[in-house]
Design a protein around this motif. Structure first.
Motif, PDB file in Angstrom:
ATOM      1  N   CYS A 134       1.564 -81.991 -24.011  1.00 33.03           N
ATOM      2  CA  CYS A 134       2.579 -81.982 -25.061  1.00 33.03           C
ATOM      3  C   CYS A 134       2.719 -83.362 -25.677  1.00 33.03           C
ATOM      4  CB  CYS A 134       3.940 -81.606 -24.490  1.00 33.03           C
ATOM      5  SG  CYS A 134       4.077 -79.927 -23.943  1.00 33.03           S
ATOM      6  N   ARG A 135       3.103 -83.384 -26.916  1.00 30.91           N
ATOM      7  CA  ARG A 135       3.540 -84.644 -27.506  1.00 30.91           C
ATOM      8  C   ARG A 135       4.954 -84.904 -26.992  1.00 30.91           C
ATOM      9  NH1 ARG A 135       1.557 -82.237 -32.544  1.00 30.91           N
ATOM     10  NH2 ARG A 135       3.719 -81.890 -32.998  1.00 30.91           N
TER      11      ARG A 135
ATOM     12  N   VAL B 260       8.204 -81.818 -25.479  1.00 33.84           N
ATOM     13  CA  VAL B 260       8.405 -81.604 -24.048  1.00 33.84           C
ATOM     14  C   VAL B 260       9.534 -80.620 -23.786  1.00 33.84           C
ATOM     15  CG1 VAL B 260       9.071 -82.741 -21.890  1.00 33.84           C
ATOM     16  CG2 VAL B 260       7.428 -83.819 -23.410  1.00 33.84           C
ATOM     17  N   GLY B 261      10.632 -80.701 -24.467  1.00 29.94           N
ATOM     18  CA  GLY B 261      11.762 -79.805 -24.221  1.00 29.94           C
ATOM     19  C   GLY B 261      11.632 -78.443 -24.873  1.00 29.94           C
TER      20      GLY B 261
ATOM     21  N   ASP C  64       4.401 -74.095 -22.288  1.00 24.07           N
ATOM     22  CA  ASP C  64       2.980 -73.899 -21.970  1.00 24.07           C
ATOM     23  C   ASP C  64       2.197 -75.201 -21.924  1.00 24.07           C
ATOM     24  OD1 ASP C  64       3.175 -74.395 -24.680  1.00 24.07           O
ATOM     25  OD2 ASP C  64       1.448 -73.144 -25.174  1.00 24.07           O
ATOM     26  N   CYS C  65       2.883 -76.330 -21.771  1.00 25.90           N
ATOM     27  CA  CYS C  65       2.156 -77.591 -21.774  1.00 25.90           C
ATOM     28  C   CYS C  65       2.678 -78.532 -20.695  1.00 25.90           C
ATOM     29  CB  CYS C  65       2.240 -78.248 -23.143  1.00 25.90           C
ATOM     30  SG  CYS C  65       3.904 -78.584 -23.692  1.00 25.90           S
ATOM     31  N   VAL C  66       1.891 -79.555 -20.428  1.00 22.22           N
ATOM     32  CA  VAL C  66       2.208 -80.551 -19.415  1.00 22.22           C
ATOM     33  C   VAL C  66       2.754 -81.787 -20.120  1.00 22.22           C
ATOM     34  CG1 VAL C  66       1.218 -81.993 -17.599  1.00 22.22           C
ATOM     35  CG2 VAL C  66       0.367 -79.674 -17.959  1.00 22.22           C
TER      36      VAL C  66
END
Length: 99
Positions: free
Chosen positions: A72-73, A77-78, A82-84
């Motif tokens: 994630c950028r 994040v919040g 589906d991302c780290v």
């Protein structure tokens, strides 16, 4: 019909390249047509076998492939699940030459 030699976005070279490729293919076709049919079939079989070996090697090599995680950028994040989240560096890199 003559090809334009004026450069238009780098596309001026396409005419001579196409003519060269066609000449090479025509020459290869003429050379292969001089060979007996059995030799042509043998060359086709060797080429097909070579291609199959290459594809098999690539397929076997990709068996251990693990896809990269979706990073994630910082602003995502919040919002996305589906991302780290990106990892922060322990210390900021120094710019310039250390003396």
């Amino acid at each position: 019909m003559a090809a334009s030699t004026a450069p238009v976005g780098g596309a001026a070279m396409i005419g001579p390249v196409v003519r060269t490729d066609a000449a090479v293919l025509r020459g290869l076709g003429d050379g292969l047509s001089l060979l007996p049919v059995a030799v042509r079939l043998a060359l086709l079989a060797v080429g097909l076998l070579f291609a199959m070996v290459g594809c098999t090697a690539a397929w076997i090599d990709q068996q251990s492939y693990t896809p990269s995680p979706n990073i994630c950028r910082a602003d995502e994040v919040g919002h996305r699940a589906d991302c780290v989240a990106p990892q922060q560096l322990a210390h900021a890199p120094q710019l310039g030459v250390v003396r």
